[in-house]
Motif scaffolding. Structure first.
Motif, mmCIF file in Angstrom:
data_model
loop_
_atom_site.group_PDB
_atom_site.id
_atom_site.type_symbol
_atom_site.label_atom_id
_atom_site.label_comp_id
_atom_site.label_asym_id
_atom_site.label_seq_id
_atom_site.Cartn_x
_atom_site.Cartn_y
_atom_site.Cartn_z
ATOM 1 N N THR A 140 0.789 -1.224 0.000
ATOM 2 C CA THR A 140 0.000 0.000 0.000
ATOM 3 C C THR A 140 0.821 1.274 0.000
ATOM 4 N N ASP A 141 2.100 1.237 0.379
ATOM 5 C CA ASP A 141 2.883 2.475 0.385
ATOM 6 C C ASP A 141 4.030 2.397 -0.620
ATOM 7 N N ALA A 142 4.554 3.548 -0.985
ATOM 8 C CA ALA A 142 5.583 3.637 -2.025
ATOM 9 C C ALA A 142 6.863 2.894 -1.657
ATOM 10 N N VAL A 143 7.268 2.952 -0.393
ATOM 11 C CA VAL A 143 8.501 2.275 0.043
ATOM 12 C C VAL A 143 8.356 0.762 -0.115
ATOM 13 N N SER A 144 7.228 0.234 0.302
ATOM 14 C CA SER A 144 6.981 -1.208 0.175
ATOM 15 C C SER A 144 6.945 -1.635 -1.285
ATOM 16 N N ARG A 145 6.282 -0.845 -2.122
ATOM 17 C CA ARG A 145 6.225 -1.173 -3.547
ATOM 18 C C ARG A 145 7.616 -1.160 -4.173
ATOM 19 N N ALA A 146 8.450 -0.221 -3.763
ATOM 20 C CA ALA A 146 9.815 -0.144 -4.294
ATOM 21 C C ALA A 146 10.635 -1.368 -3.875
ATOM 22 N N ARG A 147 10.446 -1.827 -2.636
ATOM 23 C CA ARG A 147 11.176 -3.001 -2.135
ATOM 24 C C ARG A 147 10.585 -4.310 -2.664
ATOM 25 N N GLY A 148 9.277 -4.308 -2.856
ATOM 26 C CA GLY A 148 8.587 -5.529 -3.255
ATOM 27 C C GLY A 148 8.139 -6.362 -2.070
ATOM 28 N N ILE A 149 8.325 -5.826 -0.869
ATOM 29 C CA ILE A 149 7.993 -6.556 0.353
ATOM 30 C C ILE A 149 7.339 -5.584 1.332
ATOM 31 N N GLY A 150 6.318 -6.067 2.029
ATOM 32 C CA GLY A 150 5.589 -5.235 2.977
ATOM 33 C C GLY A 150 6.396 -4.931 4.225
ATOM 34 N N PRO A 151 5.949 -3.947 5.009
ATOM 35 C CA PRO A 151 6.714 -3.527 6.188
ATOM 36 C C PRO A 151 6.848 -4.618 7.256
ATOM 37 N N ASP A 152 5.804 -5.395 7.471
ATOM 38 C CA ASP A 152 5.878 -6.465 8.480
ATOM 39 C C ASP A 152 6.884 -7.547 8.079
ATOM 40 N N CYS A 153 6.833 -7.988 6.820
ATOM 41 C CA CYS A 153 7.771 -9.009 6.353
ATOM 42 C C CYS A 153 9.192 -8.461 6.331
ATOM 43 N N TYR A 154 9.338 -7.190 6.003
ATOM 44 C CA TYR A 154 10.661 -6.564 5.964
ATOM 45 C C TYR A 154 11.267 -6.539 7.375
ATOM 46 N N LYS A 155 10.442 -6.161 8.376
ATOM 47 C CA LYS A 155 10.915 -6.120 9.782
ATOM 48 C C LYS A 155 11.321 -7.511 10.262
ATOM 49 N N ARG A 156 10.628 -8.530 9.804
ATOM 50 C CA ARG A 156 10.923 -9.909 10.213
ATOM 51 C C ARG A 156 12.109 -10.509 9.447
ATOM 52 N N GLY A 157 12.627 -9.770 8.495
ATOM 53 C CA GLY A 157 13.786 -10.232 7.740
ATOM 54 C C GLY A 157 13.458 -11.293 6.705
ATOM 55 N N ARG A 158 12.264 -11.256 6.150
ATOM 56 C CA ARG A 158 11.834 -12.265 5.179
ATOM 57 C C ARG A 158 12.212 -11.918 3.746
ATOM 58 N N GLY A 159 12.942 -10.819 3.553
ATOM 59 C CA GLY A 159 13.343 -10.419 2.211
ATOM 60 C C GLY A 159 14.578 -11.166 1.732
ATOM 61 N N PHE A 160 14.891 -10.982 0.466
ATOM 62 C CA PHE A 160 16.060 -11.640 -0.126
ATOM 63 C C PHE A 160 17.200 -10.666 -0.274
#
Length: 160
Positions: A140-160
């Motif tokens: 829903t927000d520009a930062v999440s769209r740029a990363r491709g991952i939502g804020p909750d998943c990003y905080k939990r370290g679920r990104g690549f």
């Protein structure tokens, strides 16, 4: 007479079970039927690779990915099994909130394509669909769209 679709799919699945490189389907279409039968016989004599070893060859983590398979952009969900399916990893084609089962040859091709560039495949899913590549929730927000991952998943370290 030329190779049949059934023979092509069987050869691709046998190669996947033995962790051999995936062949291009277009290259196989020029093969004669008797050549295909000989190739099937040869592959059947080779030992299958165990599940753990196969996973090491084309291991992909859980998530949502967009890759080109056979020249078509396709969307996939990779999910680890639970309960009696623990230890297995399932790859399903994602289309319009529906997860379709796929054949072994398509699964092998998808795993190879995803593993080739994991981060790009995940980010492409998020960019094309507009949802998080880790959990599939709407971005829903520009930062999440740029990363491709939502804020909750990003905080939990679920990104690549």
């Amino acid at each position: 007479m030329l190779i049949t679709e059934k023979q092509i799919n069987f050869i691709l699945s046998l190669r996947a079970e033995r962790a051999l490189p995936v062949l291009e389907v277009e290259e196989m279409r020029s093969m004669a039927r008797d050549e295909a039968s000989k190739e099937i016989s040869r592959l059947l004599k080779l030992p299958k690779v165990g599940v753990a070893a196969k996973a090491e060859v084309v291991a992909v983590p859980q998530g949502y990915f967009a890759v080109e398979v056979e020249g078509v952009l396709r969307f996939y969900r990779v999910k680890e099994g639970k309960g009696r399916w623990e230890g297995r990893v399932f790859v399903n084609r994602y289309s319009s909130d529906y997860f379709a089962r796929i054949g072994r040859s398509e699964e092998a091709a998808a795993r190879v394509a995803i593993a080739a560039d994991l981060k790009s495949a995940a980010e492409r899913f998020a960019r094309e669909i507009g949802t998080c590549y880790a959990c599939n929730r709407q971005l829903t927000d520009a930062v999440s769209r740029a990363r491709g991952i939502g804020p909750d998943c990003y905080k939990r370290g679920r990104g690549f």
